[in-house]
Design an enzyme around this catalytic site. Structure first.
Site, mmCIF file in Angstrom:
data_model
loop_
_atom_site.group_PDB
_atom_site.id
_atom_site.type_symbol
_atom_site.label_atom_id
_atom_site.label_comp_id
_atom_site.label_asym_id
_atom_site.label_seq_id
_atom_site.Cartn_x
_atom_site.Cartn_y
_atom_site.Cartn_z
ATOM 1 N N LYS A 192 -52.944 60.173 -19.312
ATOM 2 C CA LYS A 192 -53.746 59.819 -20.483
ATOM 3 C C LYS A 192 -54.551 61.015 -21.027
ATOM 4 C CE LYS A 192 -54.234 54.929 -19.174
ATOM 5 N NZ LYS A 192 -55.205 53.817 -18.960
ATOM 6 N N ASN A 243 -59.241 56.546 -17.599
ATOM 7 C CA ASN A 243 -58.887 56.547 -16.182
ATOM 8 C C ASN A 243 -57.590 57.277 -15.846
ATOM 9 O OD1 ASN A 243 -57.206 54.674 -17.239
ATOM 10 N ND2 ASN A 243 -57.899 52.959 -16.002
ATOM 11 N N TYR A 279 -50.096 48.510 -25.944
ATOM 12 C CA TYR A 279 -51.173 47.724 -25.316
ATOM 13 C C TYR A 279 -51.369 46.354 -25.980
ATOM 14 C CZ TYR A 279 -52.775 51.342 -22.080
ATOM 15 O OH TYR A 279 -52.871 52.232 -21.040
ATOM 16 N N GLU A 307 -41.319 49.121 -21.095
ATOM 17 C CA GLU A 307 -42.126 50.274 -21.488
ATOM 18 C C GLU A 307 -41.269 51.541 -21.606
ATOM 19 O OE1 GLU A 307 -46.206 48.488 -19.423
ATOM 20 O OE2 GLU A 307 -45.323 50.303 -18.592
HETATM 21 P P1 GDP Z 1 -54.381 49.068 -15.327
HETATM 22 O O1 GDP Z 1 -53.111 48.269 -15.214
HETATM 23 O O2 GDP Z 1 -54.963 49.449 -14.008
HETATM 24 O O3 GDP Z 1 -54.241 50.251 -16.257
HETATM 25 O O4 GDP Z 1 -55.494 48.101 -15.970
HETATM 26 P P2 GDP Z 1 -55.471 46.959 -17.119
HETATM 27 O O5 GDP Z 1 -54.065 46.539 -17.435
HETATM 28 O O6 GDP Z 1 -56.441 45.917 -16.697
HETATM 29 O O7 GDP Z 1 -56.105 47.694 -18.384
HETATM 30 C C1 GDP Z 1 -55.332 48.577 -19.156
HETATM 31 C C2 GDP Z 1 -56.195 49.749 -19.540
HETATM 32 O O8 GDP Z 1 -57.223 49.308 -20.416
HETATM 33 C C3 GDP Z 1 -56.940 50.431 -18.398
HETATM 34 O O9 GDP Z 1 -56.154 51.342 -17.665
HETATM 35 C C4 GDP Z 1 -58.066 51.123 -19.130
HETATM 36 O O10 GDP Z 1 -57.639 52.343 -19.734
HETATM 37 C C5 GDP Z 1 -58.381 50.105 -20.225
HETATM 38 N N1 GDP Z 1 -59.512 49.251 -19.818
HETATM 39 C C6 GDP Z 1 -59.516 48.256 -18.881
HETATM 40 N N2 GDP Z 1 -60.740 47.699 -18.772
HETATM 41 C C7 GDP Z 1 -61.529 48.360 -19.672
HETATM 42 C C8 GDP Z 1 -62.912 48.250 -20.044
HETATM 43 O O11 GDP Z 1 -63.665 47.415 -19.521
HETATM 44 N N3 GDP Z 1 -63.347 49.108 -21.020
HETATM 45 C C9 GDP Z 1 -62.528 50.028 -21.625
HETATM 46 N N4 GDP Z 1 -63.020 50.842 -22.573
HETATM 47 N N5 GDP Z 1 -61.225 50.165 -21.288
HETATM 48 C C10 GDP Z 1 -60.740 49.341 -20.335
#
Ligand code: GDP
Length: 139
Positions: A10, A113, A50, A127
């Site tokens: 990222k 992250n 997303y 994807e």
């Molecule tokens: P992952 O599968 O571990 O990437 O997590 P998720 O599918 O839950 O979320 C997708 C992405 O959305 C994450 O990797 C973060 O970049 C973003 N994200 C998730 N939770 C938050 C949040 O609370 N705030 C913000 N700004 N971004 C978030």
């Protein structure tokens, strides 16, 4: 069983010149980088990628972040690649990520992250085709 997963390094990581360091963790986890390209994502690409999160309060912030600098899109291959990469990435929130994981080592926050990894083999396939043609993947 050998499988493939989709990864994105990222903008927070590419901006800090961490592509090589992230790739070292990926390779150290026993995953082979079988396709890789650095791209500037368009807003449309990021919104589509997303889409599943579009009702979440952070969706706008997430899309803005993903197009804020170039990303590196990758296909990773190895035994149980999906689960293996999720383990190497660590928890979404770096504060909860295990020692030695990419997010523990490099992530800046729950949003910024450092890496994406598919959460299932079905999603990996969906994807991968958004970013790679079959002939670009050389196993
Ligand atoms: P992952 O599968 O571990 O990437 O997590 P998720 O599918 O839950 O979320 C997708 C992405 O959305 C994450 O990797 C973060 O970049 C973003 N994200 C998730 N939770 C938050 C949040 O609370 N705030 C913000 N700004 N971004 C978030």
């Amino acid at each position: 069983m050998a499988e493939q997963t989709f990864s994105i390094i990222k903008p927070d990581a590419t901006r800090r010149n961490l592509t090589g360091k992230v790739n070292a963790v990926i390779e150290g986890a026993g995953l082979r980088i079988v396709a890789q390209r650095r791209i500037q994502m368009t807003r449309a690409q990021a919104e589509k990628f997303y889409e599943i999160h579009k009702e979440r309060p952070f969706f706008g912030e997430l899309v803005d972040f993903m197009i804020s600098a170039p990303v590196v899109v990758q296909v990773l291959e190895g035994d149980n690649a999906v689960a293996r990469y999720r383990e190497a990435m660590g928890a979404t929130n770096p504060a909860q990520a295990a020692e030695g994981t990419i997010r523990k080592l490099y992530a800046e926050s729950v949003g910024e992250n450092s890496v994406h990894g598919s959460d299932s083999a079905d999603n990996a396939a969906l994807e991968i085709v958004q970013f790679f043609k079959p002939e670009e993947i050389v196993g």
